[in-house]
Motif scaffolding. Structure first.
Motif, PDB file in Angstrom:
ATOM      1  N   LEU A 124     -41.922 -23.222  16.302  1.00 35.76           N
ATOM      2  CA  LEU A 124     -41.648 -24.186  15.806  1.00 35.76           C
ATOM      3  C   LEU A 124     -41.669 -25.696  16.850  1.00 35.76           C
ATOM      4  CD1 LEU A 124     -38.802 -24.098  13.390  1.00 35.76           C
ATOM      5  CD2 LEU A 124     -41.254 -23.499  12.708  1.00 35.76           C
ATOM      6  N   LYS A 125     -41.515 -25.118  18.505  1.00 31.83           N
ATOM      7  CA  LYS A 125     -42.131 -26.572  19.412  1.00 31.83           C
ATOM      8  C   LYS A 125     -43.303 -26.702  19.028  1.00 31.83           C
ATOM      9  CE  LYS A 125     -41.420 -26.713  24.115  1.00 31.83           C
ATOM     10  NZ  LYS A 125     -40.255 -27.687  24.034  1.00 31.83           N
ATOM     11  N   GLY A 126     -42.875 -28.186  18.851  1.00 25.30           N
ATOM     12  CA  GLY A 126     -44.282 -28.720  18.870  1.00 25.30           C
ATOM     13  C   GLY A 126     -45.003 -29.342  17.360  1.00 25.30           C
ATOM     14  N   LYS A 127     -44.317 -28.324  17.204  1.00 25.85           N
ATOM     15  CA  LYS A 127     -44.542 -28.597  14.721  1.00 25.85           C
ATOM     16  C   LYS A 127     -44.182 -30.217  14.395  1.00 25.85           C
ATOM     17  CE  LYS A 127     -46.099 -24.241  14.134  1.00 25.85           C
ATOM     18  NZ  LYS A 127     -46.728 -23.370  14.442  1.00 25.85           N
ATOM     19  N   LYS A 128     -44.715 -30.173  13.226  1.00 29.65           N
ATOM     20  CA  LYS A 128     -43.933 -31.553  12.624  1.00 29.65           C
ATOM     21  C   LYS A 128     -43.870 -31.064  11.745  1.00 29.65           C
ATOM     22  CE  LYS A 128     -47.365 -34.879  14.263  1.00 29.65           C
ATOM     23  NZ  LYS A 128     -48.665 -35.690  13.394  1.00 29.65           N
ATOM     24  N   ILE A 129     -42.395 -31.288  10.884  1.00 23.69           N
ATOM     25  CA  ILE A 129     -41.791 -31.451   9.977  1.00 23.69           C
ATOM     26  C   ILE A 129     -40.881 -32.358   9.030  1.00 23.69           C
ATOM     27  CG2 ILE A 129     -40.051 -29.605   8.649  1.00 23.69           C
ATOM     28  CD1 ILE A 129     -39.330 -28.034  11.447  1.00 23.69           C
ATOM     29  N   VAL A 130     -41.793 -32.876   7.772  1.00 24.38           N
ATOM     30  CA  VAL A 130     -41.221 -34.108   7.276  1.00 24.38           C
ATOM     31  C   VAL A 130     -39.977 -33.603   6.231  1.00 24.38           C
ATOM     32  CG1 VAL A 130     -42.038 -35.561   5.121  1.00 24.38           C
ATOM     33  CG2 VAL A 130     -43.412 -34.700   6.853  1.00 24.38           C
ATOM     34  N   HIS A 131     -39.533 -34.203   6.038  1.00 23.23           N
ATOM     35  CA  HIS A 131     -38.043 -34.347   5.928  1.00 23.23           C
ATOM     36  C   HIS A 131     -37.984 -35.034   4.255  1.00 23.23           C
ATOM     37  CE1 HIS A 131     -34.282 -33.495   3.659  1.00 23.23           C
ATOM     38  NE2 HIS A 131     -33.372 -35.130   4.317  1.00 23.23           N
ATOM     39  N   LEU A 132     -38.791 -34.577   2.695  1.00 25.32           N
ATOM     40  CA  LEU A 132     -38.596 -35.468   2.325  1.00 25.32           C
ATOM     41  C   LEU A 132     -37.454 -35.567   1.021  1.00 25.32           C
ATOM     42  CD1 LEU A 132     -40.951 -37.604   1.159  1.00 25.32           C
ATOM     43  CD2 LEU A 132     -41.112 -35.651  -0.514  1.00 25.32           C
ATOM     44  N   TYR A 133     -36.982 -36.644   1.160  1.00 22.19           N
ATOM     45  CA  TYR A 133     -35.509 -36.897   0.245  1.00 22.19           C
ATOM     46  C   TYR A 133     -35.065 -37.254  -0.619  1.00 22.19           C
ATOM     47  CZ  TYR A 133     -33.807 -40.246   4.446  1.00 22.19           C
ATOM     48  OH  TYR A 133     -33.506 -41.404   5.024  1.00 22.19           O
ATOM     49  N   HIS A 134     -34.277 -37.652  -1.471  1.00 15.55           N
ATOM     50  CA  HIS A 134     -33.997 -38.092  -2.754  1.00 15.55           C
ATOM     51  C   HIS A 134     -32.921 -39.046  -1.782  1.00 15.55           C
ATOM     52  CE1 HIS A 134     -30.954 -39.459  -5.859  1.00 15.55           C
ATOM     53  NE2 HIS A 134     -32.375 -39.310  -6.592  1.00 15.55           N
ATOM     54  N   ASP A 135     -33.151 -40.769  -1.665  1.00 16.53           N
ATOM     55  CA  ASP A 135     -32.305 -41.366  -0.746  1.00 16.53           C
ATOM     56  C   ASP A 135     -30.664 -41.640  -1.158  1.00 16.53           C
ATOM     57  OD1 ASP A 135     -31.710 -43.024   1.055  1.00 16.53           O
ATOM     58  OD2 ASP A 135     -33.207 -44.736   0.308  1.00 16.53           O
ATOM     59  N   SER A 136     -30.162 -40.913  -1.033  1.00 18.30           N
ATOM     60  CA  SER A 136     -28.562 -41.086  -1.370  1.00 18.30           C
ATOM     61  C   SER A 136     -28.062 -40.049  -0.561  1.00 18.30           C
ATOM     62  CB  SER A 136     -28.266 -40.270  -2.946  1.00 18.30           C
ATOM     63  OG  SER A 136     -28.948 -38.994  -2.921  1.00 18.30           O
ATOM     64  N   ALA A 137     -26.162 -39.686  -0.724  1.00 20.59           N
ATOM     65  CA  ALA A 137     -25.702 -39.530  -0.570  1.00 20.59           C
ATOM     66  C   ALA A 137     -26.220 -37.962  -0.117  1.00 20.59           C
ATOM     67  CB  ALA A 137     -24.168 -39.009  -0.796  1.00 20.59           C
ATOM     68  N   PHE A 138     -26.611 -37.059  -1.027  1.00 19.04           N
ATOM     69  CA  PHE A 138     -26.753 -35.638  -1.376  1.00 19.04           C
ATOM     70  C   PHE A 138     -28.185 -35.185  -0.601  1.00 19.04           C
ATOM     71  CE2 PHE A 138     -30.928 -34.282  -4.254  1.00 19.04           C
ATOM     72  CZ  PHE A 138     -30.509 -32.635  -3.858  1.00 19.04           C
ATOM     73  N   GLY A 139     -29.205 -37.023  -0.728  1.00 20.14           N
ATOM     74  CA  GLY A 139     -30.341 -35.896   0.461  1.00 20.14           C
ATOM     75  C   GLY A 139     -29.861 -36.894   1.798  1.00 20.14           C
ATOM     76  N   LYS A 140     -29.164 -37.069   1.915  1.00 23.93           N
ATOM     77  CA  LYS A 140     -28.834 -37.518   3.477  1.00 23.93           C
ATOM     78  C   LYS A 140     -27.836 -36.417   4.391  1.00 23.93           C
ATOM     79  CE  LYS A 140     -28.050 -41.286   4.925  1.00 23.93           C
ATOM     80  NZ  LYS A 140     -27.511 -42.499   5.692  1.00 23.93           N
ATOM     81  N   GLU A 141     -26.996 -35.379   3.554  1.00 25.36           N
ATOM     82  CA  GLU A 141     -26.458 -34.187   3.994  1.00 25.36           C
ATOM     83  C   GLU A 141     -26.909 -33.445   4.498  1.00 25.36           C
ATOM     84  OE1 GLU A 141     -23.196 -34.977   2.706  1.00 25.36           O
ATOM     85  OE2 GLU A 141     -22.281 -32.326   3.110  1.00 25.36           O
ATOM     86  N   PRO A 142     -28.565 -33.218   4.805  1.00 25.50           N
ATOM     87  CA  PRO A 142     -28.595 -32.335   5.700  1.00 25.50           C
ATOM     88  C   PRO A 142     -29.342 -33.056   6.692  1.00 25.50           C
ATOM     89  CG  PRO A 142     -30.113 -32.594   4.345  1.00 25.50           C
ATOM     90  CD  PRO A 142     -29.385 -33.460   3.685  1.00 25.50           C
TER      91      PRO A 142
END
Lengths: 352, 439
Positions: free
Chosen positions: B171-189
């Motif tokens: 996974l080193k050097g890879k790009k991962i997008v975290h596309l999240y619901h902008d709320s407590a729920f989306g920020k939890e992880p």
């Protein structure tokens, strides 16, 4: 007959400028306060306190706040819940970061923070009005909730933006049971409602109403528009901020910023419209209608024995129908209905 | 007028007598409050989940109850709204001899009653949502984020993506997008993903989607420009179908998208149509058919007691999740009965003990007819989560299929450390002395 003010002479200026000029009103308000402070705590169950009365009082306070802005000063706002959020999160931070902070002072400071934010977001009202102002206050709603989730400092670095309100303690007395919390909320709401009732007939209140009715004319007769509009925003936001703090500290306990979303702003606006624009009593009636009626309906519908998938939808349909019914019967809100009733009572039993 | 009065009297008498028999019958019944929601934007999830719970309770009753104790329940419509949920909880908690366990299926409501359940001594389960740090039972004795919390799920996601890439170091050097619901729920992880970003050396790009998320063109343009290796979709409600459709429009392969489990039901993929083909999400149920679902079809729906009006939804993702929740409740009560007396109605405190000492292993799952439907669960005071395992499922255009044959487990040690730190902070703020309950 019952409600007749004939024979009540006002012989001093003090008498003439009372908050409740009619003796019957004074008795009714005093009775209501006695019932709310003494009778209800003696007989009500914890469910009545924490499920019904506390949210009703808190939302009535927020409605009162919005009513000052919309009903008295004529400025539409869709950011009520945002001001509540500012009040709640500010009180939380004052409690958290200032050692030995008394909780009531934290509520007041939270309200003041909300007032400052209110003044800031009230500035556009000097140039725009009506629907355009509504759209610009919508920005408050989104900005505040966004800001609270974005800046971790506000939520004490909670990863998900959730805060847990501190224990409410005044002079060593802990408010723990629903009954104690109810009394605290009631005391705050009663004092603030009385202050509001007094304020709207003072110079400030009359300047709001002048601006509401026609701002150019108000300016011509010497009211400073900027001052009137901004004080309306400040006072209204202060009330909403205190309501928001109570919502977090005395009702929910643990809150996420999402609890103060646009839905809540709309609900409070509906309370103002249903209750009656420009009426203190209307704020309480409107909050009662929107908070209590769905609960009442859900209890009633529940006893019909229909499956739950049907009752849930039925509840919403009946509620919607009732709102439309009341608005057709009396577009000026429940407060106006009460006023008409009062007029009738004055003439009874000899109407002309 | 007279006639009316007598009729009124008769109705009252009938109502009073039914209420009386109702309360008499309730004496031998285990009462369960259900804070359900069947209207509003999240009705699809609520009706499936609570339908599944009720179907399973009906099945248990049809089979003679828990050691003879029948289950009874009452629903209250929360509309997924925190203040309505609190009102419902307060209304239902003391009815019929008192509630013994509660499941609000909504983050806002769960937070609203978090403090209350501890005072009222009624345990609360939060299956796959809510506070991740509540897994520490010493600080949160009455809260059970069972099976998997958001943090474990995020860890499971990274583990799965690492395995897919051929090893965690890949996974080193890879790009991962975290596309999240902008709320407590989306920020939890976020804390978990950020910790992994540091230790594994991939780049994490965080892109929020404002609620409700029915417009995502700018976000997907951003994703297109970043050209990531994977997109984690942490969405809820209408946002999910829109994300999948927009991904298809900008030509981002759905195979590189991995959804959270609230983005992985039929209700999320069917509206997206063909665009959803190949899209995968996390889940804590293995999709498929199980003996228990056949039993529900036969004994509950066969007898006309089924809760779902659309029979095609039997065994759907939300329905199965509800059945899982029902099984856990019933097992906890059975467990409590084994300790405090078989055939008795359990109190909230006793059910709490049952939840804290849950052990649903493979033999037990087999006996229940749910082998491999959900991960094995073993709880303790230190671990209210009980498992932490997840599974990945993929949408083949018609149904969900399991991708991973076995359960995926993230870095347990790291998650437990984070839980300990976060719950300690909560305990300090609330002045709670962390301790495991005796007994």
């Amino acid at each position: 007959m019952i409600y007749r003010e004939a024979g009540q002479y006002k012989t001093t200026y003090l008498n003439d400028s009372q908050i409740f000029p009619i003796a019957q009103d004074r008795v009714a308000v005093a009775l209501l306060l006695v019932v709310a402070f003494v009778a209800i705590p003696l007989f009500a169950t914890p469910y009545i306190f924490s499920g019904i009365l506390i949210p009703f009082l808190i939302l009535a306070l927020a409605t009162l706040g919005l009513n000052i802005l919309t009903g008295y000063a004529g400025q539409i706002s869709l950011g009520t819940a945002a001001f509540m959020a500012v009040g709640a999160f500010a009180s939380y931070n004052f409690m958290l970061r200032v050692p030995g902070m008394p909780v009531l002072l934290a509520f007041v400071l939270g309200g003041i923070c909300a007032a400052l934010v209110g003044i800031l977001f009230g500035l556009p009202s000097l140039r725009i009005r009506g629907f355009y102002l509504a759209a610009s206050t919508l920005a408050t709603q989104f900005f505040v909730v966004w800001c609270l989730t974005k800046v971790p400092w506000f939520t004490n670095n909670s990863s998900s933006g959730v805060i847990t309100a501190q224990q409410v303690e005044i002079l060593g007395f802990k408010f723990e049971t629903p009954q104690q919390k109810y009394l605290l909320v009631l005391a705050v709401v009663a004092v603030m409602a009385l202050l509001a009732k007094n304020m709207v007939r003072s110079t400030v209140g009359r300047s709001w109403m002048a601006v509401r009715d026609m701002d150019v004319a108000a300016e011509v007769i010497g009211f400073r528009i900027m001052k009137s509009k901004l004080t309306a925003f400040a006072v209204s936001s202060f009330y909403c901020g205190v309501a928001g703090a109570l919502y977090a500290f005395c009702y929910l306990g643990t809150v996420e910023p999402e609890a103060y979303n646009l839905d809540l702003s709309f609900r409070i606006l509906f309370m103002v419209i249903i209750g009656g624009l420009g009426s203190i009593l209307g704020s309480f009636l409107g909050a009662g209608f929107i908070v209590l009626l769905p609960i009442f309906l859900s209890v009633v519908v529940h006893y019909t024995g229909l499956p739950n998938s049907v009752t849930s939808n039925l509840e919403l349909m009946v509620f919607g129908a009732l709102i439309i019914f009341f608005l057709i019967v009396e577009p000026h809100g429940l407060a106006r209905l009460w006023q008409i009733g009062k007029e009738k009572l004055r003439l009874w039993p000899f109407p002309h | 007028m007279k006639f009316r009065f007598t009729r009124l009297l008769a109705i009252t008498a009938v109502a009073a007598s039914t209420a009386l028999t109702g309360s008499l019958a309730a004496a031998q019944e285990q009462y369960l409050p259900l804070l359900s929601y069947r209207v509003g934007p999240y009705a699809a999830g609520g009706s499936g989940f609570f339908g599944g719970m009720i179907d399973y309770f009906n099945l248990v009753n049809a089979n003679g109850g828990i050691n003879g104790v029948k289950l009874s329940w009452e629903e209250c419509e929360t509309e997924y709204n925190a203040s309505r949920g609190v009102e419902c909880y307060e209304r239902l908690k003391s009815k019929n001899g008192g509630a013994s366990v509660v499941e609000p299926l909504g983050t806002g409501i769960a937070y609203g009653i978090l403090d209350r359940v501890a005072t009222d001594k009624i345990p609360m389960t939060t299956l796959g949502y809510g506070r991740s740090d509540a897994a520490n039972g010493a600080v949160f004795p009455y809260v059970y984020p069972l099976i998997t919390s958001y943090w474990s799920q995020a860890a499971g996601m990274i583990k799965y993506l690492g395995d897919k890439a051929g090893g965690m170091d890949k996974l080193k050097g890879k790009k991962i997008v975290h596309l999240y619901h902008d709320s407590a729920f989306g920020k939890e992880p976020l804390p978990v993903l950020e910790a992994y970003e540091k230790s594994l050396g991939f780049t994490l790009i965080k892109i929020p989607v404002p609620h409700p998320g029915n417009e995502q063109n700018s976000q997907w343009l951003q994703i297109r420009q970043a050209n990531p290796d994977y997109v984690i979709l942490w969405g809820w409600g209408v946002m999910n179908a829109v994300a999948v459709k927009t991904a298809a429009r900008v030509g981002f392969p759905r195979e590189k998208m991995l959804g959270v489990w609230w983005a992985g039901s039929e209700e999320d993929t069917i509206p997206a149509g063909d665009a959803a083909k190949g899209y995968s999400t996390m889940t804590f149920n293995t999709p498929g058919n199980y003996p228990v679902i056949d039993d529900i079809r036969k004994k509950v729906y066969g007898a006309g007691k089924g809760n779902l009006s659309d029979k095609d939804r039997i065994g759907s993702v939300y329905h199965m999740r509800g059945i899982t929740a029902g099984i856990i409740w019933v097992e906890a009560m059975r467990n409590a009965q084994a300790k405090y007396g078989k055939g008795k109605v359990m109190t909230g405190e006793q059910v709490r003990w049952g939840l804290e000492n849950l052990n649903i292993d493979e033999t037990r799952q087999k006996a229940l007819g749910v082998l491999n439907m959900f991960p094995t669960i073993k709880t303790s005071c230190q671990d209210h989560e009980g498992s932490g395992a997840t599974k990945v499922q993929v949408w083949d255009g018609k149904a969900w299929k399991a991708v991973t044959p076995s359960w995926v487990m993230g870095d347990r040690a790291m998650i437990q450390k984070m839980v300990a730190e976060s719950s300690a902070k909560y305990a300090a703020e609330k002045k709670i002395t962390a301790a495991c309950a005796a007994g």
